[in-house]
Design a protein around this motif. Structure first.
Motif, PDB file in Angstrom:
ATOM      1  N   LEU A  10      59.102 -21.626 -59.521  1.00 45.74           N
ATOM      2  CA  LEU A  10      58.286 -22.511 -60.354  1.00 45.74           C
ATOM      3  C   LEU A  10      59.157 -23.582 -61.002  1.00 45.74           C
ATOM      4  O   LEU A  10      60.383 -23.436 -61.096  1.00 45.74           O
ATOM      5  CB  LEU A  10      57.589 -21.701 -61.456  1.00 45.74           C
ATOM      6  N   GLU A  11      58.503 -24.634 -61.481  1.00 44.51           N
ATOM      7  CA  GLU A  11      59.249 -25.618 -62.257  1.00 44.51           C
ATOM      8  C   GLU A  11      59.773 -24.950 -63.525  1.00 44.51           C
ATOM      9  O   GLU A  11      59.120 -24.077 -64.113  1.00 44.51           O
ATOM     10  CB  GLU A  11      58.379 -26.821 -62.616  1.00 44.51           C
ATOM     11  N   TYR A  12      60.945 -25.347 -63.944  1.00 48.46           N
ATOM     12  CA  TYR A  12      61.510 -24.835 -65.191  1.00 48.46           C
ATOM     13  C   TYR A  12      61.032 -25.712 -66.343  1.00 48.46           C
ATOM     14  O   TYR A  12      61.186 -26.934 -66.306  1.00 48.46           O
ATOM     15  CB  TYR A  12      63.033 -24.838 -65.132  1.00 48.46           C
ATOM     16  N   VAL A  13      60.421 -25.097 -67.348  1.00 47.39           N
ATOM     17  CA  VAL A  13      59.903 -25.828 -68.516  1.00 47.39           C
ATOM     18  C   VAL A  13      60.919 -25.704 -69.645  1.00 47.39           C
ATOM     19  O   VAL A  13      61.167 -24.617 -70.167  1.00 47.39           O
ATOM     20  CB  VAL A  13      58.533 -25.276 -68.942  1.00 47.39           C
ATOM     21  N   ASP A  14      61.504 -26.834 -70.010  1.00 48.94           N
ATOM     22  CA  ASP A  14      62.600 -26.853 -70.989  1.00 48.94           C
ATOM     23  C   ASP A  14      62.074 -26.940 -72.414  1.00 48.94           C
ATOM     24  O   ASP A  14      62.279 -27.913 -73.121  1.00 48.94           O
ATOM     25  CB  ASP A  14      63.516 -28.049 -70.711  1.00 48.94           C
ATOM     26  N   GLY A  15      61.407 -25.906 -72.851  1.00 49.12           N
ATOM     27  CA  GLY A  15      60.883 -25.913 -74.209  1.00 49.12           C
ATOM     28  C   GLY A  15      60.615 -24.502 -74.668  1.00 49.12           C
ATOM     29  O   GLY A  15      61.424 -23.606 -74.476  1.00 49.12           O
ATOM     30  N   SER A  16      59.455 -24.304 -75.267  1.00 47.32           N
ATOM     31  CA  SER A  16      59.097 -22.989 -75.764  1.00 47.32           C
ATOM     32  C   SER A  16      57.608 -22.784 -75.546  1.00 47.32           C
ATOM     33  O   SER A  16      56.926 -23.644 -74.992  1.00 47.32           O
ATOM     34  CB  SER A  16      59.441 -22.874 -77.254  1.00 47.32           C
ATOM     35  N   ASN A  17      57.095 -21.631 -75.965  1.00 47.72           N
ATOM     36  CA  ASN A  17      55.652 -21.423 -75.867  1.00 47.72           C
ATOM     37  C   ASN A  17      54.993 -21.768 -77.195  1.00 47.72           C
ATOM     38  O   ASN A  17      55.655 -21.850 -78.239  1.00 47.72           O
ATOM     39  CB  ASN A  17      55.327 -19.997 -75.413  1.00 47.72           C
ATOM     40  N   ILE A  18      53.685 -21.947 -77.153  1.00 53.14           N
ATOM     41  CA  ILE A  18      52.970 -22.423 -78.332  1.00 53.14           C
ATOM     42  C   ILE A  18      53.023 -21.423 -79.493  1.00 53.14           C
ATOM     43  O   ILE A  18      52.932 -21.794 -80.657  1.00 53.14           O
ATOM     44  CB  ILE A  18      51.508 -22.772 -77.970  1.00 53.14           C
ATOM     45  N   GLY A  19      53.249 -20.156 -79.173  1.00 57.45           N
ATOM     46  CA  GLY A  19      53.316 -19.143 -80.216  1.00 57.45           C
ATOM     47  C   GLY A  19      54.581 -19.200 -81.037  1.00 57.45           C
ATOM     48  O   GLY A  19      54.624 -18.665 -82.149  1.00 57.45           O
ATOM     49  N   SER A  20      55.621 -19.829 -80.517  1.00 55.37           N
ATOM     50  CA  SER A  20      56.896 -19.903 -81.240  1.00 55.37           C
ATOM     51  C   SER A  20      57.102 -21.247 -81.919  1.00 55.37           C
ATOM     52  O   SER A  20      58.181 -21.524 -82.442  1.00 55.37           O
ATOM     53  CB  SER A  20      58.057 -19.631 -80.274  1.00 55.37           C
ATOM     54  N   CYS A  21      56.063 -22.099 -81.908  1.00 51.52           N
ATOM     55  CA  CYS A  21      56.180 -23.448 -82.477  1.00 51.52           C
ATOM     56  C   CYS A  21      55.543 -23.580 -83.859  1.00 51.52           C
ATOM     57  O   CYS A  21      55.690 -24.617 -84.503  1.00 51.52           O
ATOM     58  CB  CYS A  21      55.503 -24.467 -81.555  1.00 51.52           C
ATOM     59  N   LYS A  43      54.156 -26.141 -62.153  1.00 51.36           N
ATOM     60  CA  LYS A  43      54.249 -26.526 -60.745  1.00 51.36           C
ATOM     61  C   LYS A  43      54.878 -25.429 -59.886  1.00 51.36           C
ATOM     62  O   LYS A  43      55.857 -24.798 -60.272  1.00 51.36           O
ATOM     63  CB  LYS A  43      55.070 -27.811 -60.593  1.00 51.36           C
ATOM     64  N   HIS A  44      54.306 -25.253 -58.711  1.00 51.95           N
ATOM     65  CA  HIS A  44      54.829 -24.321 -57.711  1.00 51.95           C
ATOM     66  C   HIS A  44      55.881 -25.057 -56.884  1.00 51.95           C
ATOM     67  O   HIS A  44      55.644 -26.133 -56.365  1.00 51.95           O
ATOM     68  CB  HIS A  44      53.677 -23.862 -56.814  1.00 51.95           C
ATOM     69  N   ARG A  45      57.090 -24.458 -56.762  1.00 48.53           N
ATOM     70  CA  ARG A  45      58.166 -25.080 -56.006  1.00 48.53           C
ATOM     71  C   ARG A  45      58.441 -24.389 -54.677  1.00 48.53           C
ATOM     72  O   ARG A  45      59.101 -24.963 -53.802  1.00 48.53           O
ATOM     73  CB  ARG A  45      59.458 -25.087 -56.843  1.00 48.53           C
ATOM     74  N   GLY A  46      57.970 -23.155 -54.535  1.00 47.63           N
ATOM     75  CA  GLY A  46      58.212 -22.442 -53.294  1.00 47.63           C
ATOM     76  C   GLY A  46      58.100 -20.941 -53.501  1.00 47.63           C
ATOM     77  O   GLY A  46      57.717 -20.473 -54.574  1.00 47.63           O
ATOM     78  N   ASN A  47      58.402 -20.174 -52.466  1.00 53.83           N
ATOM     79  CA  ASN A  47      58.439 -18.715 -52.564  1.00 53.83           C
ATOM     80  C   ASN A  47      59.400 -18.161 -51.523  1.00 53.83           C
ATOM     81  O   ASN A  47      59.655 -18.788 -50.504  1.00 53.83           O
ATOM     82  CB  ASN A  47      57.046 -18.098 -52.412  1.00 53.83           C
ATOM     83  N   PHE A  48      59.932 -16.979 -51.817  1.00 53.02           N
ATOM     84  CA  PHE A  48      60.890 -16.331 -50.942  1.00 53.02           C
ATOM     85  C   PHE A  48      60.532 -14.874 -50.764  1.00 53.02           C
ATOM     86  O   PHE A  48      59.891 -14.269 -51.622  1.00 53.02           O
ATOM     87  CB  PHE A  48      62.312 -16.397 -51.531  1.00 53.02           C
ATOM     88  N   GLY A  49      61.008 -14.294 -49.683  1.00 50.71           N
ATOM     89  CA  GLY A  49      60.946 -12.859 -49.491  1.00 50.71           C
ATOM     90  C   GLY A  49      59.578 -12.344 -49.101  1.00 50.71           C
ATOM     91  O   GLY A  49      58.600 -13.080 -49.018  1.00 50.71           O
ATOM     92  N   GLU A  50      59.527 -11.038 -48.880  1.00 51.87           N
ATOM     93  CA  GLU A  50      58.292 -10.351 -48.524  1.00 51.87           C
ATOM     94  C   GLU A  50      58.249  -9.005 -49.238  1.00 51.87           C
ATOM     95  O   GLU A  50      59.284  -8.467 -49.655  1.00 51.87           O
ATOM     96  CB  GLU A  50      58.209 -10.136 -47.005  1.00 51.87           C
ATOM     97  N   GLY A  51      57.040  -8.454 -49.343  1.00 48.45           N
ATOM     98  CA  GLY A  51      56.888  -7.125 -49.925  1.00 48.45           C
ATOM     99  C   GLY A  51      57.471  -7.030 -51.314  1.00 48.45           C
ATOM    100  O   GLY A  51      57.208  -7.876 -52.179  1.00 48.45           O
ATOM    101  N   ASP A  52      58.320  -6.011 -51.556  1.00 45.67           N
ATOM    102  CA  ASP A  52      58.891  -5.799 -52.884  1.00 45.67           C
ATOM    103  C   ASP A  52      59.833  -6.922 -53.306  1.00 45.67           C
ATOM    104  O   ASP A  52      60.133  -7.063 -54.494  1.00 45.67           O
ATOM    105  CB  ASP A  52      59.662  -4.474 -52.919  1.00 45.67           C
TER     106      ASP A  52
END
Length: 299
Positions: A90-101, A75-84
């Motif tokens: 984003l939403e924080y996913v409290d787990g791991s990726n499928i490669g580490s499972c 999920k997209h929660r927002g954005n800040f800043g411009e340029g660099d």
């Protein structure tokens, strides 16, 4: 690009917790909102100055995530800043990726694959090619829910276009043969190859080709596999026949022979491990809205 989204999240209220990932191109930090206690993941490019291509990628990723309406896309929660200084919240996913499972039992892997395919089906129905399907971009939260992330290499295909002349995108060990040989690449079919290799990674617990050769030129070993006239099976000895057939439909050398997400969702490896609640998600995403299979090519 606006300096901030319509979100109520304020950058000044975010407190650093930890670094989630740090690559050559981007860094993702876990931050906590002091006012709400909610955790977020904030992504920004590390190059200074950001190249024109890099800036395009992060703005494009922000747009696709902002407009997404799928429970299988982070999920997209927002954005800040411009340029660099542009950052995506984003939403924080409290787990791991499928490669580490892994190694992941087939019933569990089937449920993960079911969710990934629904996410890819959603993206493809919007004419978006993910462009970098690999285990690090498939997150699993604490409730075993899949969240697809890493849309920095994504592209929205114009008109009836399905292929690209010049586009590597995907992490090396998950690139389809047409990408490795720099042939015109079917974007949707390239996502399916990366999906198949990702599922194999989860099944075996490591990259099925490059893993055993981590210290012996793994990229060469991957090339040799891709270029084999008859590719050897990559599944385990105890893999079910349904799983072997399912993977074979994802990893044809010929892009047109790789099954689309909607067809893979009907395969026995998927259907025999699903319950009614899981299956209902697909009906909520207009699954039959498929991109055209025209052979027009984008540059």
């Amino acid at each position: 690009m606006s300096s901030s989204s319509a979100s109520s999240i304020k950058e000044a209220n975010l407190q650093f917790v930890k670094i989630i990932s740090n690559s050559q191109r981007a860094i993702i930090r876990q931050l906590r909102d002091r006012c709400t206690g909610e955790f977020h993941a904030v992504k920004e490019f590390v190059d200074r100055p950001i190249s024109a291509i890099g800036r395009l990628q992060i703005y494009r990723e922000n747009e696709y995530l902002r407009d997404s309406n799928s429970p299988f896309i982070v999920k997209h929660r927002g954005n800040f800043g411009e340029g660099d200084e542009f950052k995506i919240v984003l939403e924080y996913v409290d787990g791991s990726n499928i490669g580490s499972c892994g190694p992941i039992p087939e019933p569990t892997l089937s449920r993960y694959a079911h969710q990934i395919l629904q996410g890819l089906n959603y993206l493809h129905s919007k004419r978006i090619v993910h462009g970098d399907v690999n285990p690090e971009n498939i997150l699993i939260n604490g409730e075993d829910q899949v969240k697809i992330c890493g849309l920095g290499n994504s592209k929205k295909l114009p008109g009836e276009t399905v292929t690209f002349e010049r586009w590597k995108g995907t992490s090396y060990g998950y690139r389809c043969p047409d990408k490795l040989r720099e042939y015109p690449c079917d974007g949707y079919a390239s996502d399916i190859w990366g999906f198949g290799m990702t599922i194999l990674h989860g099944h075996i617990g490591r990259h099925p080709i490059m893993g055993p050769y981590a210290n012996q030129n793994p990229e060469l070993m991957y090339q040799l596999y891709v270029w084999e006239e008859k590719q050897r099976p990559l599944t385990r000895e105890d893999s079910s026949e349904d799983f072997k057939k399912f993977i074979s439909h994802c990893m044809h050398k010929e892009p047109s022979d790789r099954w689309k997400p909607i067809k893979l969702l009907e395969h026995a490896f998927i259907t025999k491990h699903q319950d009614g609640n899981n299956a209902q998600h697909l009906n909520d995403q207009n699954p039959h809205e498929e991109p055209s299979s025209s052979s027009h090519t984008a540059q």
